[in-house]
Write a protein that holds these residues in place. Structure first.
Motif, PDB file in Angstrom:
ATOM      1  N   GLU A 119       0.818  -1.077  -0.097  1.00 52.81           N
ATOM      2  CA  GLU A 119       0.150  -0.018   0.030  1.00 52.81           C
ATOM      3  C   GLU A 119       0.793   1.309   0.071  1.00 52.81           C
ATOM      4  OE1 GLU A 119      -3.447   0.028   2.596  1.00 52.81           O
ATOM      5  OE2 GLU A 119      -3.440  -2.274   2.554  1.00 52.81           O
ATOM      6  N   GLY A 120       2.027   1.274  -0.007  1.00 48.36           N
ATOM      7  CA  GLY A 120       2.873   2.388  -0.129  1.00 48.36           C
ATOM      8  C   GLY A 120       3.875   2.694   1.340  1.00 48.36           C
ATOM      9  N   GLU A 121       4.767   3.268   1.032  1.00 47.07           N
ATOM     10  CA  GLU A 121       5.641   3.688   2.293  1.00 47.07           C
ATOM     11  C   GLU A 121       5.110   5.025   2.999  1.00 47.07           C
ATOM     12  OE1 GLU A 121       8.965   3.085   3.443  1.00 47.07           O
ATOM     13  OE2 GLU A 121       8.761   1.195   2.174  1.00 47.07           O
ATOM     14  N   GLU A 122       4.221   5.740   2.533  1.00 44.77           N
ATOM     15  CA  GLU A 122       3.649   6.747   3.357  1.00 44.77           C
ATOM     16  C   GLU A 122       2.737   6.170   4.638  1.00 44.77           C
ATOM     17  OE1 GLU A 122       0.612  10.327   3.192  1.00 44.77           O
ATOM     18  OE2 GLU A 122       2.034  10.104   1.532  1.00 44.77           O
ATOM     19  N   LEU A 123       2.095   5.283   4.375  1.00 51.99           N
ATOM     20  CA  LEU A 123       1.193   4.362   5.249  1.00 51.99           C
ATOM     21  C   LEU A 123       2.179   3.918   6.301  1.00 51.99           C
ATOM     22  CD1 LEU A 123      -1.726   4.415   6.075  1.00 51.99           C
ATOM     23  CD2 LEU A 123      -2.065   2.574   4.787  1.00 51.99           C
ATOM     24  N   ALA A 124       2.983   2.984   5.753  1.00 47.58           N
ATOM     25  CA  ALA A 124       3.969   2.088   6.298  1.00 47.58           C
ATOM     26  C   ALA A 124       4.990   3.085   7.364  1.00 47.58           C
ATOM     27  CB  ALA A 124       5.012   1.334   5.468  1.00 47.58           C
TER      28      ALA A 124
END
Length: 163
Positions: A136-141
């Motif tokens: 789902e992408g780095e930002e959420l992680a």
């Protein structure tokens, strides 16, 4: 945090009371996260909860998904030490049949609450953050990684080793 991916964590019974257990934080942080206990004395684990389409297993030694397979709707995450997690895979045949998601190793300077048995080991919260990064992408992680760092700080502080 709301993710597209649903997380079903199978937590070994011996992990639930440990101060270093990161799944408690993950369950509080993620809207779509359910934690079930495995291995409690006198309690039988209902493996039917594992049977759902579009479910993958987050584990290093799993079969990769088919090429061009859509991302999973649900990810099974095993929470326990390395031996406990391996035994869960051995004792729950449904896990061995699932496509798997393997993560790249963490950076060598990653902070730890427990020493993993191999350098590629990581906490359950870190693994879930890594899965979110891939799916789902780095930002959420980043938000999950920040929670992991905060938990390390708080546990170390409670032990008189920080601040």
């Amino acid at each position: 945090m709301d993710t597209r991916t649903e997380f079903l964590v199978i937590r070994h019974n011996k992990e639930k009371e440990k101060s270093t257990n990161t799944v408690r934080v993950a369950a509080l942080a993620l809207v779509r996260c359910q934690v079930l206990t495995y291995g409690a004395p006198g309690e039988r684990f209902d493996a039917s909860v594992l049977e759902s389409p579009d479910t993958w297993l987050l584990f290093p030694d799993t079969q990769p998904p088919e090429p061009q397979a859509p991302p999973p709707k649900r990810l099974i995450v095993l929470d326990g030490n390395w031996g406990q997690a391996r035994r869960m895979v051995q004792r729950l045949p449904a896990l061995r049949k699932m496509p798997g998601l393997a993560l790249p190793p963490p950076p060598p300077n990653t902070r730890r609450l427990r020493r993993p048995p191999n350098p590629d080991g990581m906490s359950t919260l870190e693994a879930m953050a890594g899965a979110v990064a891939l799916l789902e992408g780095e930002e959420l992680a980043r938000q999950l990684y920040a929670l992991h760092e905060l938990m390390i700080d708080r546990v170390m502080e409670s032990r008189g080793r920080l601040g």
